[in-house]
Every structure is written in structure tokens, then in C-alpha cells.
Design an enzyme around this catalytic site. Structure first.
Site, short mmCIF file in Angstrom:
data_model
loop_
_atom_site.label_atom_id
_atom_site.label_comp_id
_atom_site.label_asym_id
_atom_site.label_seq_id
_atom_site.Cartn_x
_atom_site.Cartn_y
_atom_site.Cartn_z
N HIS A 17 4.72 0.52 -4.18
CA HIS A 17 4.69 0.27 -2.74
C HIS A 17 4.60 -1.23 -2.45
O HIS A 17 3.67 -1.91 -2.92
CB HIS A 17 3.48 0.99 -2.15
CG HIS A 17 3.42 1.01 -0.67
ND1 HIS A 17 2.26 0.73 0.02
CD2 HIS A 17 4.36 1.29 0.26
CE1 HIS A 17 2.48 0.85 1.32
NE2 HIS A 17 3.74 1.18 1.50
N HIS A 59 6.18 -6.21 6.60
CA HIS A 59 5.90 -4.89 7.16
C HIS A 59 5.62 -4.95 8.66
O HIS A 59 6.24 -4.25 9.45
CB HIS A 59 4.71 -4.26 6.44
CG HIS A 59 4.31 -2.93 7.00
ND1 HIS A 59 3.44 -2.80 8.08
CD2 HIS A 59 4.67 -1.68 6.66
CE1 HIS A 59 3.28 -1.52 8.37
NE2 HIS A 59 4.02 -0.82 7.53
#
Length: 250
Positions: A17, A59
Site C-alpha cells: 500500500h 493521496h
């Protein structure tokens, strides 16, 4: 139905991730290098657009959490974004680490034979443009490669735009909460996979998704019991922060 639905799945079960989870500053090349040092061969990243249309990795819509900048990242040109410190927030060891472009990550992955899941993460209001530009960039950067990147998004409009721009690239719908019709939506978007919050998967949902010819992937799985539950359910991919805990060869 796309080729990936009718041929062997080319991606490994374990996916790191944002590069290396929380062990390095997320979505930086330092993180991907660290994830690779732990044996991972596939990574997940987040891609959005600068004001002048450069796909870069971050993000959040805003800069404060993971850089020394302020405001909305998509409001700045790449020349300004490239000067930010995207590592000092994490640790002194990573101070000065820059934000990478998608192109920089592509070159790293291709040179080393690594695979990538690119989450299309638009600045709010930029779903269609971001889907198109990221897909066009991915198609160009991975042209001629045996295994293309997997494009994913929570935003159906971004996936539809990516499909129109580069229909040959595989796509996946991200799902955070169970809502009516999301499997049909993924099928309608020509997706090859659904990537769910791992708690959503049960026997019935796995059977429904796989019965439609789609793969079942999960995020973000950081506990052994959760990983084992997903393996027992027969799911196809696990995105984790714990690159130090889970062996991707396992």
C-alpha cells in the site's frame, strides 16, 4: 469482457500500500524502494493532477499531511509541487524526499519488473479529466510491457473516462461501503476486479463477484486474522501496509 478476465490473472496476491505502508513516507520513491526490499513485487499508489496537468503521486487533496506545503495540491503547477518536502513529516531520515511524478514511478517499476495498481485519486471536481490524463499517461509509459498497470478508483466517472481514453488498460472499482448495484456498476464499466474494504467480503459477495468473471481484492489489510479470513474466502489480492509482517511469497 476484457482479456484479463479470460486469461490467467497476472498480478500477485500481495500488494504494498502506497509503496511500503507506513514504514516510509507514502507515495514516494523511497517507499517503493523499501517495499521492494521487503520482497514486494506489486505496489499501490495514488495519482492526481497538478494544475498544469502532470500526474503525480499523493493521496490527499490537500498538501498539509504529507508535505511541507499548504492548500490543495491540484491548485499548484508541477514546478511548485516538485520543490516540496514529502518526507520530513515522516522522519528525519526521509527529510527532503520529493513528490514523484507517475512517470518517475513507472520508470522505476518497469526497470525492475515490478507491477503497479494506480488509484486514480482526483482532486474534487476533476474526476473525468484525471481519469483521462492518468490513463493516457499509463498507456504511453507502459506501452509494449507484458503486464499493464491496474487502474482503480472510487469514482465511476474517473473509471469511465479512463476506459474511453485507454480501453486496453485493466480497471477496478474501489468500494468502501456496501451499496446497491456496485457489482453491476463494475461490470458496466468493463472492470476486471472490485477492490473492497476488506470487511465487506463474505462468501456470498466473493461468489457473486467471481461469478461475474471479476477478481476480488481487498484493502487495507494489516492483521494476520483478517488476511487469513480473506485467503480462506478465496479472494485474489490483498493490499497491506504491513510489508514487514506479511511475506509476499506466502
Amino acid at each position: 469482457m476484457t482479456g484479463l478476465q479470460t486469461t490467467a490473472w497476472p498480478y500477485p496476491r500481495w500488494i504494498a500500500h502506497r509503496g511500503a505502508g507506513k514504514l516510509a513516507p507514502e507515495n514516494t520513491l523511497a517507499a517503493f524502494r523499501l517495499g521492494a526490499q521487503h520482497g514486494y513485487r506489486m505496489f499501490e499508489c495514488d495519482a492526481k493532477l497538478s494544475r498544469d496537468g502532470v500526474p503525480f503521486l499523493m493521496h490527499d487533496a490537500t498538501l498539509q499531511r504529507t508535505t511541507n506545503g499548504h492548500g490543495t495540491g491540484g491548485d499548484l503547477d508541477w514546478s511548485a509541487l516538485s520543490q516540496l518536502d514529502a518526507g520530513g513529516w515522516h522522519s528525519r531520515a526521509h527529510a527532503g524526499e520529493p513528490l514523484p511524478t507517475l512517470e518517475a514511478l513507472a520508470r522505476y517499476c518497469i526497470a525492475n519488473g515490478y507491477l503497479l495498481n494506480i488509484e486514480i485519486k482526483p482532486t474534487p471536481g476533476q474526476d473525468e479529466t484525471t481519469g483521462r490524463v492518468v490513463a493516457e499517461a499509463a498507456a504511453r509509459l507502459w506501452q509494449g510491457q507484458a503486464v499493464p498497470p491496474l487502474l482503480s478508483s472510487f469514482q465511476p466517472a474517473a473509471l469511465a473516462s479512463a476506459r474511453n481514453a485507454a480501453p486496453q488498460l485493466p480497471r477496478a472499482l474501489l468500494v468502501d461501503v456496501h451499496r446497491q448495484g456496485f457489482v453491476d456498476e463494475a461490470v458496466g464499466l468493463g472492470c476486471v476486479a472490485i477492490v473492497c474494504n476488506h470487511a465487506l467480503w463474505d462468501v456470498a459477495l466473493v461468489a457473486t463477484v467471481q461469478g461475474q468473471g471479476l477478481r476480488a481484492l481487498s484493502y487495507t489489510v494489516n492483521d494476520p486474522w483478517a488476511a487469513q479470513r480473506l485467503i480462506d474466502l478465496g479472494t485474489d489480492g490483498i493490499i497491506t501496509d504491513r510489508v514487514d509482517l506479511f511475506s509476499p511469497a506466502g
